[in-house]
Motif scaffolding. Structure first.
Motif, PDB file in Angstrom:
ATOM      1  N   ALA A  68       0.827  -1.215   0.000  1.00 26.11           N
ATOM      2  CA  ALA A  68       0.000   0.000   0.000  1.00 26.11           C
ATOM      3  C   ALA A  68       0.859   1.262   0.000  1.00 26.11           C
ATOM      4  O   ALA A  68       0.462   2.286  -0.561  1.00 26.11           O
ATOM      5  CB  ALA A  68      -0.938   0.010   1.211  1.00 26.11           C
ATOM      6  N   ALA A  69       2.054   1.179   0.591  1.00 23.67           N
ATOM      7  CA  ALA A  69       2.942   2.341   0.632  1.00 23.67           C
ATOM      8  C   ALA A  69       3.504   2.655  -0.747  1.00 23.67           C
ATOM      9  O   ALA A  69       3.895   3.790  -1.011  1.00 23.67           O
ATOM     10  CB  ALA A  69       4.081   2.100   1.620  1.00 23.67           C
ATOM     11  N   GLY A  70       3.517   1.663  -1.632  1.00 30.76           N
ATOM     12  CA  GLY A  70       4.008   1.890  -2.986  1.00 30.76           C
ATOM     13  C   GLY A  70       5.412   2.433  -2.995  1.00 30.76           C
ATOM     14  O   GLY A  70       6.266   1.989  -2.250  1.00 30.76           O
ATOM     15  N   SER A  71       5.627   3.432  -3.808  1.00 30.96           N
ATOM     16  CA  SER A  71       6.966   4.002  -3.946  1.00 30.96           C
ATOM     17  C   SER A  71       6.958   5.494  -3.655  1.00 30.96           C
ATOM     18  O   SER A  71       7.483   6.290  -4.412  1.00 30.96           O
ATOM     19  CB  SER A  71       7.514   3.712  -5.339  1.00 30.96           C
ATOM     20  N   ARG A  72       6.327   5.871  -2.557  1.00 31.12           N
ATOM     21  CA  ARG A  72       6.310   7.283  -2.154  1.00 31.12           C
ATOM     22  C   ARG A  72       7.719   7.705  -1.758  1.00 31.12           C
ATOM     23  O   ARG A  72       8.253   7.232  -0.768  1.00 31.12           O
ATOM     24  CB  ARG A  72       5.374   7.486  -0.967  1.00 31.12           C
ATOM     25  N   GLY A  73       8.301   8.579  -2.530  1.00 31.84           N
ATOM     26  CA  GLY A  73       9.628   9.095  -2.222  1.00 31.84           C
ATOM     27  C   GLY A  73      10.725   8.082  -2.492  1.00 31.84           C
ATOM     28  O   GLY A  73      10.457   6.907  -2.733  1.00 31.84           O
TER      29      GLY A  73
END
Length: 187
Positions: A68-73
Motif C-alpha cells: 500500500a505504501a508503494g513508492s512514495r519518495g
C-alpha cells in the motif's frame, strides 16, 4: 525505492522513532504485530500471539502495508520487516507458517529491504501495554534473536543507542541521507 528497517527489542522505542521520522517528512510504514494483537483482543482473545496463525497474520499485514505504501519518495522507513516476524516465530517457539515462509523468501529474493538495518537498542526498561506483556529480561533475549536473524540473512546492523528521541532521529536521518545519497538537511 530504498527501504530501511527499524528493528530491536519490544519497548526499545522503534515506533516512537518511526513516528518522529514521519513527522519530519520521511515515508514510514507502520509496524503490524501490535495491530494484529489489538484486533485479536477486540475479538475477545486476550493473548492472540498464542494462536497458530498469529505470525502469518502479522506477515500478511506487513506485506499489505508495504504494498500500500508503494513508492512514495526515494526512501521508506519500515517499523519492522518479515525478518522481525521470523524472529518473533523463533522467540515464541512457533513453526514458520506458509505465509511467513513465502514472504521471507520473497523479500530476500527481491532484495526488498536494504542491507543496512537500524537496530534500536533497549532503553533500560519496558513499558507494559495490552499488546506488550514482556519484561525487560525477555525483551533483551528477544532482541538477540532479532540480531541473529538479521545477521544470518546478511544484514549490517547500525546501532541506535538509547538517547532522547531527537538524538535518535538525528542519528537515523544522518545515516539515511548518507546511505540513500540524499543531501543533508530537512527532508
Amino acid at each position: 525505492m530504498q527501504r530501511y528497517v527499524l528493528t530491536g527489542a519490544p519497548g526499545a522505542g522503534k515506533t516512537t522513532l518511526a513516528d518522529a521520522l514521519r513527522r519530519r517528512g520521511w515515508s514510514v510504514v507502520a509496524e503490524a504485530a501490535t495491530d494484529v494483537i489489538a484486533a485479536g483482543q477486540a475479538r475477545g482473545d486476550d493473548e492472540p500471539w498464542r494462536g497458530a496463525g498469529f505470525v502469518d497474520a502479522v506477515a500478511r499485514l506487513q506485506r499489505e502495508r508495504r504494498e500500500a505504501a508503494g513508492s512514495r519518495g526515494p526512501v521508506q522507513v519500515h517499523d519492522r520487516s518479515p525478518l522481525c516476524t521470523l524472529a518473533l516465530a523463533r522467540h515464541l517457539g512457533r513453526p514458520v507458517g506458509p505465509t511467513l515462509a513465502d514472504e521471507v523468501e520473497r523479500v530476500l529474493r527481491e532484495g526488498s529491504y536494504q542491507r543496512p538495518v537500524f537496530l534500536v537498542e533497549p532503553l533500560g526498561f519496558v513499558t507494559r501495554t495490552a499488546a506488550r506483556r514482556i519484561d525487560y529480561a525477555e525483551s533483551l533475549a528477544f532482541a538477540r534473536v532479532h540480531e541473529q536473524v538479521y545477521r544470518e540473512h546478511g544484514h549490517e546492523l547500525i546501532a541506535v543507542p538509547p538517547a532522547p528521541v531527537a538524538a535518535r532521529v538525528a542519528l537515523v536521518e544522518t545515516h539515511l541521507r548518507r546511505l540513500a545519497g540524499l543531501p543533508q538537511g530537512p527532508c
